[in-house]
Design an enzyme around this catalytic site. Structure first.
Site, PDB file in Angstrom:
ATOM      1  N   GLU A 227      22.135   2.187  29.952  1.00 61.46           N
ATOM      2  CA  GLU A 227      20.682   2.064  29.889  1.00 61.46           C
ATOM      3  C   GLU A 227      19.957   3.405  29.841  1.00 61.46           C
ATOM      4  O   GLU A 227      18.779   3.458  29.516  1.00 61.46           O
ATOM      5  CB  GLU A 227      20.176   1.231  31.083  1.00 61.46           C
ATOM      6  CG  GLU A 227      20.341   1.855  32.472  1.00 61.46           C
ATOM      7  CD  GLU A 227      21.716   1.623  33.113  1.00 61.46           C
ATOM      8  OE1 GLU A 227      22.700   1.407  32.365  1.00 61.46           O
ATOM      9  OE2 GLU A 227      21.808   1.685  34.355  1.00 61.46           O
TER      10      GLU A 227
ATOM     11  N   HIS B  91      26.552   4.255  32.539  1.00 61.77           N
ATOM     12  CA  HIS B  91      25.225   3.629  32.466  1.00 61.77           C
ATOM     13  C   HIS B  91      24.716   3.592  31.028  1.00 61.77           C
ATOM     14  O   HIS B  91      24.180   4.585  30.551  1.00 61.77           O
ATOM     15  CB  HIS B  91      24.243   4.392  33.349  1.00 61.77           C
ATOM     16  CG  HIS B  91      24.502   4.195  34.804  1.00 61.77           C
ATOM     17  ND1 HIS B  91      23.925   3.172  35.522  1.00 61.77           N
ATOM     18  CD2 HIS B  91      25.307   4.857  35.663  1.00 61.77           C
ATOM     19  CE1 HIS B  91      24.342   3.217  36.768  1.00 61.77           C
ATOM     20  NE2 HIS B  91      25.189   4.232  36.881  1.00 61.77           N
TER      21      HIS B  91
ATOM     22  N   LYS C 276       3.486  -1.404  30.298  1.00 56.68           N
ATOM     23  CA  LYS C 276       2.221  -0.868  29.757  1.00 56.68           C
ATOM     24  C   LYS C 276       2.251  -0.734  28.231  1.00 56.68           C
ATOM     25  O   LYS C 276       1.284  -1.061  27.557  1.00 56.68           O
ATOM     26  CB  LYS C 276       1.934   0.496  30.390  1.00 56.68           C
ATOM     27  CG  LYS C 276       0.555   1.065  30.069  1.00 56.68           C
ATOM     28  CD  LYS C 276      -0.443   0.622  31.105  1.00 56.68           C
ATOM     29  CE  LYS C 276      -1.807   1.230  30.919  1.00 56.68           C
ATOM     30  NZ  LYS C 276      -2.723   0.843  31.997  1.00 56.68           N
TER      31      LYS C 276
ATOM     32  N   GLY D 115      24.186   0.429  41.739  1.00 62.63           N
ATOM     33  CA  GLY D 115      23.553   0.413  43.054  1.00 62.63           C
ATOM     34  C   GLY D 115      24.114   1.504  43.935  1.00 62.63           C
ATOM     35  O   GLY D 115      25.199   2.031  43.669  1.00 62.63           O
TER      36      GLY D 115
ATOM     37  N   CYS E  13      28.613  -0.125  36.446  1.00 61.26           N
ATOM     38  CA  CYS E  13      28.884   0.727  37.602  1.00 61.26           C
ATOM     39  C   CYS E  13      29.121  -0.114  38.861  1.00 61.26           C
ATOM     40  O   CYS E  13      30.137  -0.795  38.935  1.00 61.26           O
ATOM     41  CB  CYS E  13      27.768   1.756  37.771  1.00 61.26           C
ATOM     42  SG  CYS E  13      28.298   3.181  38.734  1.00 61.26           S
ATOM     43  N   TYR E  14      28.201  -0.134  39.819  1.00 61.34           N
ATOM     44  CA  TYR E  14      28.421  -0.986  40.994  1.00 61.34           C
ATOM     45  C   TYR E  14      28.709  -2.417  40.552  1.00 61.34           C
ATOM     46  O   TYR E  14      29.551  -3.105  41.142  1.00 61.34           O
ATOM     47  CB  TYR E  14      27.184  -0.965  41.915  1.00 61.34           C
ATOM     48  CG  TYR E  14      27.376  -1.742  43.204  1.00 61.34           C
ATOM     49  CD1 TYR E  14      27.783  -1.093  44.362  1.00 61.34           C
ATOM     50  CD2 TYR E  14      27.147  -3.119  43.259  1.00 61.34           C
ATOM     51  CE1 TYR E  14      27.967  -1.800  45.555  1.00 61.34           C
ATOM     52  CE2 TYR E  14      27.326  -3.840  44.441  1.00 61.34           C
ATOM     53  CZ  TYR E  14      27.737  -3.165  45.583  1.00 61.34           C
ATOM     54  OH  TYR E  14      27.907  -3.869  46.750  1.00 61.34           O
TER      55      TYR E  14
ATOM     56  N   ASP F 193      -5.711  -2.897  30.667  1.00 69.07           N
ATOM     57  CA  ASP F 193      -5.050  -4.084  31.225  1.00 69.07           C
ATOM     58  C   ASP F 193      -6.020  -5.259  31.361  1.00 69.07           C
ATOM     59  O   ASP F 193      -5.750  -6.364  30.878  1.00 69.07           O
ATOM     60  CB  ASP F 193      -4.438  -3.787  32.603  1.00 69.07           C
ATOM     61  CG  ASP F 193      -3.542  -2.573  32.569  1.00 69.07           C
ATOM     62  OD1 ASP F 193      -3.048  -2.244  31.478  1.00 69.07           O
ATOM     63  OD2 ASP F 193      -3.347  -1.943  33.628  1.00 69.07           O
TER      64      ASP F 193
HETATM   65  N1  LIG Z   1     -15.357  -1.778  38.114  1.00 68.75           N
HETATM   66  C1  LIG Z   1     -14.590  -2.868  38.086  1.00 68.75           C
HETATM   67  N2  LIG Z   1     -15.119  -4.084  37.850  1.00 68.75           N
HETATM   68  C2  LIG Z   1     -14.353  -5.186  37.830  1.00 68.75           C
HETATM   69  N3  LIG Z   1     -13.040  -5.185  38.026  1.00 68.75           N
HETATM   70  C3  LIG Z   1     -12.447  -4.014  38.270  1.00 68.75           C
HETATM   71  C4  LIG Z   1     -13.176  -2.790  38.305  1.00 68.75           C
HETATM   72  N4  LIG Z   1     -12.311  -1.782  38.535  1.00 68.75           N
HETATM   73  C5  LIG Z   1     -11.103  -2.346  38.641  1.00 68.75           C
HETATM   74  N5  LIG Z   1     -11.159  -3.676  38.483  1.00 68.75           N
HETATM   75  C6  LIG Z   1     -10.049  -4.655  38.566  1.00 68.75           C
HETATM   76  O1  LIG Z   1      -8.927  -4.020  39.168  1.00 68.75           O
HETATM   77  C7  LIG Z   1      -7.785  -4.114  38.320  1.00 68.75           C
HETATM   78  C8  LIG Z   1      -6.882  -2.913  38.496  1.00 68.75           C
HETATM   79  O2  LIG Z   1      -7.455  -1.751  37.961  1.00 68.75           O
HETATM   80  P1  LIG Z   1      -6.608  -0.817  37.022  1.00 68.75           P
HETATM   81  O3  LIG Z   1      -7.386   0.435  36.861  1.00 68.75           O
HETATM   82  O4  LIG Z   1      -5.219  -0.759  37.531  1.00 68.75           O
HETATM   83  O5  LIG Z   1      -6.488  -1.641  35.645  1.00 68.75           O
HETATM   84  P2  LIG Z   1      -7.413  -1.591  34.374  1.00 68.75           P
HETATM   85  O6  LIG Z   1      -8.688  -0.926  34.746  1.00 68.75           O
HETATM   86  O7  LIG Z   1      -7.537  -2.951  33.778  1.00 68.75           O
HETATM   87  O8  LIG Z   1      -6.602  -0.750  33.341  1.00 68.75           O
HETATM   88  P3  LIG Z   1      -6.304   0.816  33.373  1.00 68.75           P
HETATM   89  O9  LIG Z   1      -5.043   0.933  34.188  1.00 68.75           O
HETATM   90  O10 LIG Z   1      -6.129   1.158  31.962  1.00 68.75           O
HETATM   91  O11 LIG Z   1      -7.472   1.496  34.030  1.00 68.75           O
HETATM   92  C9  LIG Z   1      -8.375  -4.245  36.927  1.00 68.75           C
HETATM   93  O12 LIG Z   1      -7.446  -4.853  36.040  1.00 68.75           O
HETATM   94  C10 LIG Z   1      -9.568  -5.120  37.191  1.00 68.75           C
HETATM   95  O13 LIG Z   1      -9.129  -6.451  37.304  1.00 68.75           O
HETATM   96  N1  LIG Z   2      25.684   4.184  40.137  1.00 69.58           N
HETATM   97  C1  LIG Z   2      26.358   3.263  40.822  1.00 69.58           C
HETATM   98  O1  LIG Z   2      26.259   2.064  40.610  1.00 69.58           O
HETATM   99  C2  LIG Z   2      27.216   3.809  41.910  1.00 69.58           C
HETATM  100  C3  LIG Z   2      28.113   2.771  42.530  1.00 69.58           C
HETATM  101  C4  LIG Z   2      28.811   3.278  43.799  1.00 69.58           C
HETATM  102  N2  LIG Z   2      27.813   3.488  44.828  1.00 69.58           N
HETATM  103  C5  LIG Z   2      29.578   4.566  43.485  1.00 69.58           C
HETATM  104  O2  LIG Z   2      29.319   5.606  44.014  1.00 69.58           O
HETATM  105  O3  LIG Z   2      30.488   4.501  42.698  1.00 69.58           O
END
Ligand SMILES: Nc1ncnc2c1ncn2[C@@H]1O[C@H](COP(=O)(O)OP(=O)(O)OP(=O)(O)O)[C@@H](O)[C@H]1O
Ligand SMILES: NC(=O)CC[C@H](N)C(=O)O
Ligand SMILES: O=c1[nH]c(=O)c2[nH+]cn([C@@H]3O[C@H](COP(=O)(O)O)[C@@H](O)[C@H]3O)c2[nH]1
Ligand SMILES: [Mg+2]
Length: 526
Positions: free
Chosen positions: A179, A177, A382, A63, A90-91, A236
């Protein structure tokens, strides 16, 4: 009495990451899931007595604060009563040291970047297979003394306490870190912690997830209620719809809204893929004139986004009121494709970030709508959604489709949106994507599109002076859409696309290619 619905974190062994605001907190979760251990993040201010589940281990993230500052965030000391292994990063390690003797202060030198780790206690299970490897540091504060009850297990050039362990309990701290990928054996270390020390099961797979999720949805919805879903044809919402279909069959109604801002042939194709390919009965609602009417005369990008978002709600409200469930009830639930990054953004200790643009989001704009949300993907990233889609038999084309924003061509026609302008953007976009596919580049690019600029430019075609608009092509590479770089095409490819667009699309006299990264630009132009 309402049935008890088990959350994913109750079904899978879960490592809890308490977020102190590090830029890397979500990466800890990503890394753990890569070896099939389930992890979730909560803010560091979480009261332990109010935890929604019992974790098998806890990680305290890094952090930006200093533990000794007034107002610095601190963990609820009940975390030690959970009696599970704890790892401070870290933090997080400085916090463990602060609690156990307060020996933390500002170091003489800052340390950002690579360091080499030396393990001084080879028997420590956390460091198995990690000795003498490069680790990534990012700190200014350091431990000035060993906390009470701890021993040193690893050191680095600038950090005499690069790794510490409690003498008796499974509590560990590391200054680096693990990660980030620059910590070469970081994933091994996290695996040692999660699997060897916390004994977490490695059963977080999409196959196991589907089963749990379907059960969860069935309990939540009950035996006879019906659900609607906003389905765009994007990955999605399609994966979400497929899960709903498996869970409750024909009691799920998928609704696609043709807002007049979709791409060429999109409505027909989405209908075909969902109906024929996936057996999901999709209702297409043609609301194009409603959207285009509402957008008349509006040029401000934020206003356009809000109008589109609101029109979506009105359309869904109307659809929901028209469906009459067989059991005589009213539609109570709406499916939404929310992903884990959206959830992380809202629970991060840093808090939600500043609004750069209002992303159209059906759920976010639903305040006065009575429908409750079902979000089957709210625990997934994703790439996990893509794995899930593949596993559920969703065609590869759809699984790897570039995202397409809800406001569609409405934010790719800059300035006022008229049917004529939408047509120009639609045709140009079609040519660009067609050429990308032909060249075999679709999967190398994260997202590509054409935007129509509201400027005119002089040209000459067939000895005639022209005075027409400009198309800007955009293609980007990114993993999370938070940052992005423009895609480097070869010149021949761009030449071909430009020539086709100017020749085939009436109203365009010039084509440019956008070579701005995000930041400072964004992906979409509006
Ligand atoms: N034309 C549409 N008709 C119905 N629902 C829609 C439409 N466009 C968007 N949405 C809704 O809005 C949500 C958010 O859109 P978003 O583009 O983030 O996701 P996605 O279209 O499912 O996937 P992707 O990110 O791959 O485009 C969708 O999951 C859907 O629920
Ligand atoms: N990356 C961190 O978690 C940093 C911790 C703290 N802020 C530092 O400077 O040491
Ligand atoms: O569903 C959506 N509704 C929206 O209102 C919206 N605005 C941008 N995007 C998509 O989000 C990603 C990042 O885009 P920006 O850099 O332009 O914010 C890119 O993938 C954009 O296409 C949206 N998606
Ligand atoms: Mg979409």
């Amino acid at each position: 009495m309402a049935p008890t619905v088990e959350q994913v974190s109750e079904v899978f062994n879960t490592i809890l990451v308490l977020d102190f605001g590090s830029q890397y907190s979500h990466l800890i979760i990503r890394r753990l899931r890569e070896f099939n251990v389930y992890a979730e993040m909560l803010p560091c201010t979480q009261k332990i007595s109010e935890l929604p589940f019992k974790p098998v281990g806890v990680i305290l993230s890094g952090g930006p604060f200093s533990v000794y500052e007034d107002g610095a965030p601190h963990v609820d000391h009940d975390v030690f009563k959970l009696d599970v292994p704890i790892l401070g990063i870290c933090y997080g390690m400085q916090e463990l040291a602060w609690i156990n003797g307060k020996g933390v202060g500002r170091g003489e030198k800052r340390e950002y970047g690579p360091a080499t780790l030396t393990v001084v206690d080879p028997a420590c299970p956390l460091f198995e297979g990690v000795d003498h490897s490069q680790v990534w540091m990012s700190h200014h504060d350091k431990l000035q003394s060993l906390p009470t009850g701890f021993k040193t297990v690893a050191t680095s050039g600038n950090s005499p306490f690069a790794g510490i362990a409690h003498e008796e309990k499974p509590i560990y701290g590391i200054q680096f870190h693990p990660e980030v990928t620059h910590s070469v054996q970081g994933k091994t270390l996290l695996k040692n912690f999660a699997v060897k020390i916390c004994k977490a099961s490695q059963n977080w797979t999409m196959a196991n997830f589907i089963e749990t999720e379907i059960k969860r949805i069935r309990t939540l919805v009950g035996p006879s209620a019906e659900v609607i879903g906003a389905v765009s044809g994007g990955v999605d919402s399609t994966v979400g719809a497929k899960i709903m279909k498996e869970a409750i069959g024909d009691r799920f109604h998928a609704i696609y809204v043709d807002n007049g801002l979709m791409r060429k042939n999109e409505t027909v194709q989405v209908k075909k893929t969902l109906d024929e390919g996936l057996g999901i009965n999709l209702t297409v609602v043609d609301a194009s004139s409603q959207f285009l009417d509402n957008l008349k005369g509006v040029t401000d990008p934020e206003k356009k986004r809000k109008i589109i978002g609101n029109t979506f709600i009105h359309v869904f409200e109307k659809v929901a009121s028209e469906i009459k469930p067989k059991d005589g009830s009213q539609i109570e639930y709406l499916l939404q494709g929310t992903l884990y990054p959206d959830v992380i953004e809202s629970i991060s200790f840093k808090g939600p970030s500043q609004t750069i643009k209002t992303h159209h989001n059906v759920g976010g704009l639903l305040e006065d709508m009575k429908l409750k949300l079902i979000e089957p993907l709210r625990e997934l990233f994703k790439d996990e959604v893509r794995d899930l889609g593949t596993l559920m038999g969703i065609p590869e084309d759809l699984v790897w489709r570039h995202p397409f924003p809800g406001p569609g061509l409405g934010i790719r026609v800059l300035g006022e949106v008229t049917p004529e302008q939408v047509k120009i953007a639609r045709e140009a976009d079609y040519i660009f994507i067609e050429e990308i596919r032909k060249a075999g580049l679709y999967r190398n690019i994260s997202q590509a599109f054409a935007a129509l600029l509201p400027v005119k430019s002089v040209g000459v075609m067939g000895d005639q002076r022209t005075y027409e608009q400009v198309i800007a092509l955009r293609a980007i590479e990114t993993t999370d859409f938070m940052t992005a770089d423009w895609y480097v095409f070869d010149a021949k490819f761009l030449k071909k696309v430009a020539s086709r667009i100017v020749n085939e699309v009436d109203g365009v006299a010039r084509v440019t290619y956008d070579i701005t990264s995000k930041p400072p630009a964004t992906v979409e132009w509006e």
